[in-house]
Enzyme design. Structure first.
Site, PDB file in Angstrom:
ATOM      1  N   ASN A  88       0.801  -1.218   0.000  1.00  0.00           N
ATOM      2  CA  ASN A  88       0.000   0.000   0.000  1.00  0.00           C
ATOM      3  C   ASN A  88       0.837   1.273   0.000  1.00  0.00           C
ATOM      4  O   ASN A  88       0.381   2.305  -0.491  1.00  0.00           O
ATOM      5  CB  ASN A  88      -0.915  -0.012   1.233  1.00  0.00           C
ATOM      6  CG  ASN A  88      -1.594   1.325   1.458  1.00  0.00           C
ATOM      7  OD1 ASN A  88      -2.521   1.706   0.750  1.00  0.00           O
ATOM      8  ND2 ASN A  88      -1.114   2.062   2.456  1.00  0.00           N
ATOM      9  N   TYR A 168       3.277  10.453 -11.147  1.00  0.00           N
ATOM     10  CA  TYR A 168       2.464   9.518 -10.371  1.00  0.00           C
ATOM     11  C   TYR A 168       1.693   8.530 -11.248  1.00  0.00           C
ATOM     12  O   TYR A 168       1.766   7.309 -11.028  1.00  0.00           O
ATOM     13  CB  TYR A 168       1.488  10.296  -9.491  1.00  0.00           C
ATOM     14  CG  TYR A 168       0.535   9.411  -8.718  1.00  0.00           C
ATOM     15  CD1 TYR A 168       1.004   8.647  -7.647  1.00  0.00           C
ATOM     16  CD2 TYR A 168      -0.811   9.332  -9.061  1.00  0.00           C
ATOM     17  CE1 TYR A 168       0.136   7.830  -6.935  1.00  0.00           C
ATOM     18  CE2 TYR A 168      -1.674   8.519  -8.355  1.00  0.00           C
ATOM     19  CZ  TYR A 168      -1.199   7.773  -7.286  1.00  0.00           C
ATOM     20  OH  TYR A 168      -2.057   6.957  -6.596  1.00  0.00           O
ATOM     21  N   LYS A 172       1.974   4.173 -11.616  1.00  0.00           N
ATOM     22  CA  LYS A 172       0.937   3.169 -11.395  1.00  0.00           C
ATOM     23  C   LYS A 172       0.756   2.285 -12.629  1.00  0.00           C
ATOM     24  O   LYS A 172       0.450   1.091 -12.508  1.00  0.00           O
ATOM     25  CB  LYS A 172      -0.377   3.848 -11.003  1.00  0.00           C
ATOM     26  CG  LYS A 172      -0.327   4.541  -9.636  1.00  0.00           C
ATOM     27  CD  LYS A 172       0.048   3.572  -8.523  1.00  0.00           C
ATOM     28  CE  LYS A 172      -0.020   4.208  -7.151  1.00  0.00           C
ATOM     29  NZ  LYS A 172       0.340   3.275  -6.061  1.00  0.00           N
ATOM     30  N   THR A 203      -8.115  11.423   2.121  1.00  0.00           N
ATOM     31  CA  THR A 203      -7.047  11.214   3.101  1.00  0.00           C
ATOM     32  C   THR A 203      -6.057  12.361   2.939  1.00  0.00           C
ATOM     33  O   THR A 203      -6.199  13.207   2.042  1.00  0.00           O
ATOM     34  CB  THR A 203      -6.303   9.886   2.856  1.00  0.00           C
ATOM     35  OG1 THR A 203      -5.611   9.963   1.592  1.00  0.00           O
ATOM     36  CG2 THR A 203      -7.265   8.704   2.843  1.00  0.00           C
TER      37      THR A 203
END
Length: 245
Positions: A88, A168, A172, A203
């Site tokens: 994670n 980013y 992924k 978050t």
């Protein structure tokens, strides 16, 4: 023989990772809480234990060979094997206003830093934990990805996949590709490995923007971590089902 299943979740001291640990703990797993900040790690473990989870701390910096090796030794001492690994831990990297990472002006150092955590860190941790996973009768590996890593979705002009994030998002995509190759290598074994998209979760990673709670974001990872023996492998899932590569 102790039949309690053992899980390790990286980046589990807060947010989605914490809720994955909490959810697996609620299902009866003994959970190793991986985190690089030892103070936050201790706080998270105490909170999980207060909620009834059989949790133990695993100091873990996924970019460090020594830290990952130490973590594997700790899990072996504390548990002897590993049934579930949830990769994670991840970072977005520096960005401009609106989370934009413009590929035409992007500092290559940002790309290296993001890939080091989001891809190389996953490979580093997975390979270190493989001897422990192979001791399990039903090992499961879940790599936390994102729909922004889908080349199909990114290339469709009719789909709003969010801002340009040239460090980013490709990290992924890279992670997804690595997941497929692990699945190919694990063919014929009991190890199932999949990528999971938690969705846009509120978050600190997203500046607390997003329609989904950490508990909602954790759900798909928990489902993939507890797949039956005939479950899928080498695929990419959200709560809604398979995401195109």
């Amino acid at each position: 023989m102790n039949e309690t299943k053992i899980a390790l979740v990286t980046g589990a001291n807060k947010g989605i990772g914490y809720e994955i640990a909490n959810g697996l703990g609620a299902l009866g797993y003994r959970v190793g809480v991986g985190a690089r900040d030892e103070a936050r790690l201790e706080t998270a473990v105490e909170k999980l234990r207060a909620a009834g989870v059989d949790a133990f701390g695993v100091p873990l910096e996924v970019t460090s060979d020594d830290s990952v090796a130490d973590a594997a030794e700790l899990v072996e001492r504390r548990a002897g094997s590993l049934d579930v690994l949830v990769n994670n831990a991840g970072i977005s990297g520096e960005s401009g206003p609106g989370w934009v990472q413009d590929p035409t002006t992007l500092d290559l150092g940002v790309v290296r830093t993001v890939v080091e955590t989001n891809v190389l860190g996953v490979i580093r941790v997975t390979n270190a934990m493989l001897p422990l996973l192979r001791r399990s009768p039903s090992p499961r590996i879940v790599n936390i990805s994102s729909s922004v890593g889908s080349l199909t979705l990114q290339a469709d002009p009719d789909i709003d996949i969010g801002p340009v994030m040239a460090a980013y998002a490709p990290s992924k995509s890279f992670l997804n590709a690595v997941t497929v190759h692990y699945a190919r290598q694990f063919a014929g074994t009991d190890i199932l490995i999949n990528a999971a998209c938690p969705g846009l979760v509120a978050t600190d990673f997203t500046g607390f923007h997003g329609p989904r709670s950490p508990e909602q974001g954790a759900a798909i990872a928990i489902r993939l971590a507890t797949l039956p023996g005939d479950g899928p492998t080498g695929s990419f899932f959200s709560d809604d089902g398979v995401i195109p590569w």
